[in-house]
Design a protein around this motif. Structure first.
Motif, PDB file in Angstrom:
ATOM      1  N   GLU B  12      66.941  82.814  52.200  1.00  0.00           N
ATOM      2  CA  GLU B  12      66.673  83.575  51.034  1.00  0.00           C
ATOM      3  C   GLU B  12      68.013  84.317  50.860  1.00  0.00           C
ATOM      4  OE1 GLU B  12      63.537  86.438  53.138  1.00  0.00           O
ATOM      5  OE2 GLU B  12      65.003  87.355  52.842  1.00  0.00           O
ATOM      6  N   GLY B  34      54.428  89.268  41.864  1.00  0.00           N
ATOM      7  CA  GLY B  34      53.571  89.405  42.502  1.00  0.00           C
ATOM      8  C   GLY B  34      53.060  87.918  42.829  1.00  0.00           C
ATOM      9  N   ARG B  36      53.359  83.584  44.327  1.00  0.00           N
ATOM     10  CA  ARG B  36      53.728  82.970  45.750  1.00  0.00           C
ATOM     11  C   ARG B  36      53.553  81.497  45.441  1.00  0.00           C
ATOM     12  NH1 ARG B  36      52.109  85.485  51.291  1.00  0.00           N
ATOM     13  NH2 ARG B  36      52.358  87.388  50.941  1.00  0.00           N
ATOM     14  N   VAL B  51      58.125  84.395  48.035  1.00  0.00           N
ATOM     15  CA  VAL B  51      56.783  85.680  47.297  1.00  0.00           C
ATOM     16  C   VAL B  51      57.564  85.575  46.031  1.00  0.00           C
ATOM     17  CG1 VAL B  51      55.816  87.657  47.999  1.00  0.00           C
ATOM     18  CG2 VAL B  51      55.970  85.601  49.620  1.00  0.00           C
ATOM     19  N   SER B  53      59.179  89.042  43.792  1.00  0.00           N
ATOM     20  CA  SER B  53      59.072  90.120  43.285  1.00  0.00           C
ATOM     21  C   SER B  53      60.139  90.115  41.998  1.00  0.00           C
ATOM     22  CB  SER B  53      59.069  91.337  44.717  1.00  0.00           C
ATOM     23  OG  SER B  53      59.925  90.670  45.253  1.00  0.00           O
ATOM     24  N   ARG B  55      63.325  90.051  43.590  1.00  0.00           N
ATOM     25  CA  ARG B  55      63.508  88.829  44.363  1.00  0.00           C
ATOM     26  C   ARG B  55      63.205  88.402  45.108  1.00  0.00           C
ATOM     27  NH1 ARG B  55      66.501  90.581  49.667  1.00  0.00           N
ATOM     28  NH2 ARG B  55      65.636  89.284  50.467  1.00  0.00           N
ATOM     29  N   ASP B  57      61.539  86.448  48.402  1.00  0.00           N
ATOM     30  CA  ASP B  57      61.638  86.740  50.375  1.00  0.00           C
ATOM     31  C   ASP B  57      60.628  85.354  50.801  1.00  0.00           C
ATOM     32  OD1 ASP B  57      61.915  89.222  50.532  1.00  0.00           O
ATOM     33  OD2 ASP B  57      60.068  89.688  48.734  1.00  0.00           O
ATOM     34  N   VAL B  58      61.949  84.838  51.213  1.00  0.00           N
ATOM     35  CA  VAL B  58      61.003  83.222  51.536  1.00  0.00           C
ATOM     36  C   VAL B  58      60.800  83.577  52.733  1.00  0.00           C
ATOM     37  CG1 VAL B  58      62.043  80.754  52.426  1.00  0.00           C
ATOM     38  CG2 VAL B  58      62.969  82.946  50.356  1.00  0.00           C
ATOM     39  N   LEU B  59      59.135  83.222  53.000  1.00  0.00           N
ATOM     40  CA  LEU B  59      59.193  82.559  54.785  1.00  0.00           C
ATOM     41  C   LEU B  59      58.001  81.864  55.466  1.00  0.00           C
ATOM     42  CD1 LEU B  59      55.892  85.402  53.525  1.00  0.00           C
ATOM     43  CD2 LEU B  59      58.342  86.567  54.323  1.00  0.00           C
ATOM     44  N   HIS B  71      43.515  80.841  50.510  1.00  0.00           N
ATOM     45  CA  HIS B  71      44.110  81.662  49.953  1.00  0.00           C
ATOM     46  C   HIS B  71      43.741  81.621  48.680  1.00  0.00           C
ATOM     47  CE1 HIS B  71      44.040  83.876  54.130  1.00  0.00           C
ATOM     48  NE2 HIS B  71      44.856  82.991  54.233  1.00  0.00           N
ATOM     49  N   ASP B  73      44.140  83.093  44.629  1.00  0.00           N
ATOM     50  CA  ASP B  73      43.570  83.267  44.469  1.00  0.00           C
ATOM     51  C   ASP B  73      44.168  83.807  42.910  1.00  0.00           C
ATOM     52  OD1 ASP B  73      45.907  84.268  44.860  1.00  0.00           O
ATOM     53  OD2 ASP B  73      46.129  85.736  46.263  1.00  0.00           O
ATOM     54  N   SER B  76      48.219  82.121  43.021  1.00  0.00           N
ATOM     55  CA  SER B  76      48.933  81.021  44.148  1.00  0.00           C
ATOM     56  C   SER B  76      49.212  79.851  43.855  1.00  0.00           C
ATOM     57  CB  SER B  76      48.921  81.260  45.691  1.00  0.00           C
ATOM     58  OG  SER B  76      48.819  82.671  45.697  1.00  0.00           O
ATOM     59  N   PHE B  78      50.167  75.896  45.729  1.00  0.00           N
ATOM     60  CA  PHE B  78      49.554  75.153  47.331  1.00  0.00           C
ATOM     61  C   PHE B  78      50.122  73.496  46.509  1.00  0.00           C
ATOM     62  CE2 PHE B  78      46.738  78.539  47.440  1.00  0.00           C
ATOM     63  CZ  PHE B  78      47.463  79.752  48.281  1.00  0.00           C
TER      64      PHE B  78
END
Lengths: 264, 210
Positions: B12, B34, B36, B51, B53, B55, B57-59, B71, B73, B76, B78
């Motif tokens: 990140e 917004g 993913r 994710v 925005s 910037r 974010d790495v999860l 999920h 939507d 996203s 995958f």
């Protein structure tokens, strides 16, 4: 029942509530005093809180919090409550993850911590989807079934009646929602426990004295960690509050544990 | 301590630093805001979710590919694949073939993956300017001019070495054959093949006439 008898009963109840004790670190104090004593500690350390966290944990607290965020499963549009959110480490990340359609509520009983957190988050440009609420975890001022995810990082051990806090969190969680509690716990190894004791009772207060000019608050920190329920006990408290599929992960050998529970 | 948290923290920091070095990348991030992108590499123990925005974010993804695909939507994407397939994903024409060959599983919005790839492929970082922030303009320019000169000299040396070595192997030591000899050999093989085909055709014609 006569008026005299009623007054006597009331007086007796009052005496009992005054003498009801709880721990504040290793000290026994009146239950009604604990919140203000804890507030004094955090008023004292608020300004240096982030610096001290980095120093005390050698920066590892960031990884513990990151792991909590990974396990939170927060998605766009979620409503997240970060209790005892302090200086907003979790809230900052959640704010970006929930996006403009979601919201994050940063709640803390301590106004000094809340102000530091609010200033820090605003400086990062995070303003649109964050609410700040001064709230007692034991009596959360939110309607039932309000949040998708509730987190509490390094806050539960400072709460006077921990079971009340868990009950209150259960009430405000939506069905399907999850609670994550990141908190100091009991090291799994005896050797690690001894090293950890030496560090937290001898080195930590000195660091507190040098950086925050406050050895007492950091002595309280070490003592409050020892008085906090261990992993299995806290898991049992989760279950008692009504949470299901409760489990925990030990981090850094059990120095810290992340407890999880779901409301169905 | 979960090693994945350390990995995502490092990734990140690195990604956001890189993006910050190119002013135009902020604009390229706008359509991704917004959204993913979850990537599961078979050789890695956990999946990674980016994710977007203002910037990235790495999860670390604690759930399996199949679980997170629930999920979907529209915001996203995958992806599940292996390390050796990753380079092929830059070629859009290869994607259908990879899915049919079970080398790639793709769910959700493919455009998110493509926009993410474009974000990094189009990064244009002026490293000289970045260095100048710390050293000043003149030392930075001198350093980069020297580096470029060294690179050109090194490339010229490489070309000379290659030519010299080639000459020694083909002409002096006669260990290898020259490019011209290989081409001549190939031409002769082609001619021989043509002769054989003609002979086969004539033979079969004669057999038919008998």
């Amino acid at each position: 029942m006569s008026d005299t008898q009623s007054r006597d009963d009331a007086s007796q109840n009052m005496d009992e509530s005054v003498t009801e004790q709880t721990h504040f670190g290793f000290k026994q104090v009146d239950k009604s005093q604990k919140a203000s004593l804890v507030a004094n500690v955090f008023d004292s350390v608020a300004a240096k809180y982030d610096v001290m966290n980095d120093l005390m944990s050698f920066g590892v607290h960031r990884l513990w919090k990151r792991y909590t965020i990974d396990c939170a499963g927060v998605r766009a549009g979620h409503r997240v409550l970060d209790i005892a959110g302090g200086t907003g480490d979790l809230t900052a990340k959640f704010s970006r993850l929930v996006g403009p359609t979601g919201s994050v509520t940063l709640a803390d009983i301590n106004l000094s911590m809340l102000k530091v957190g609010r200033d820090k988050l605003r400086d990062q440009g995070l303003v649109s989807n964050i609410d700040y609420v001064q709230a007692d975890a034991e009596a959360l001022p939110f309607p039932d079934n309000s949040f998708d995810v509730v987190t509490m990082a390094f806050g539960l051990r400072n709460v006077t009646e921990k079971q009340n806090a868990l009950n209150s969190i259960y009430r405000v969680l939506k069905p399907g929602g999850r609670l994550l509690v990141l908190e100091f716990s009991k090291p799994a190894s005896e050797h690690l426990s001894k090293i950890y004791d030496m560090y937290s009772f001898h080195i930590l207060p000195r660091m507190g004295q040098m950086v925050a000019s406050d050895a007492e608050s950091y002595r309280y920190l070490a003592e409050s960690i020892r008085m906090h329920p261990d992993q299995e006990t806290l898991k049992g408290m989760f279950e008692q509050a009504g949470f299901e599929q409760c489990d925990y992960s030990n981090l850094t050998g059990g120095i810290v544990a992340l407890h999880r529970g779901y409301k169905f | 301590m979960p090693a994945a948290s350390l990995f995502t923290a490092t990734a990140e920091t690195l990604l956001n630093r890189l993006i910050a070095l190119d002013e135009d990348s902020a604009q390229r991030l706008v359509p991704l805001a917004g959204k993913r992108l979850s990537v599961f590499i078979e050789q890695l123990p956990v999946g990674i979710t980016l994710v977007f925005s203002t910037r990235i974010d790495v999860l670390a993804e604690p759930h399996s590919f199949e679980d997170v695909c629930v999920h979907q939507d529209g915001e996203s994407c995958f992806i599940k694949t292996s390390l050796d397939v990753l380079p092929s994903l830059t070629q859009t024409s290869q994607i259908t073939r990879l899915i049919r060959a079970d080398k790639l599983q793709l769910q959700g919005e493919l455009s998110i993956a493509q926009q993410t790839a474009a974000l990094f492929q189009q990064l244009d970082i002026d490293w000289e300017e970045q260095l100048a922030r710390y050293t000043g303009d003149v030392p930075a320019h001198e350093a980069f001019a020297s580096a470029q000169k060294f690179r050109q000299q090194f490339a010229a040396f490489g070309r000379r070495l290659q030519a010299g070595l080639g000459n020694a192997l083909t002409e002096e030591k006669d260990i290898a054959v020259s490019k011209l000899a290989v081409m001549h050999f190939n031409d002769e093989v082609d001619a021989l093949r043509d002769d054989v085909q003609r002979f086969e055709a004539r033979l079969s014609l004669l057999e038919k006439n008998q």
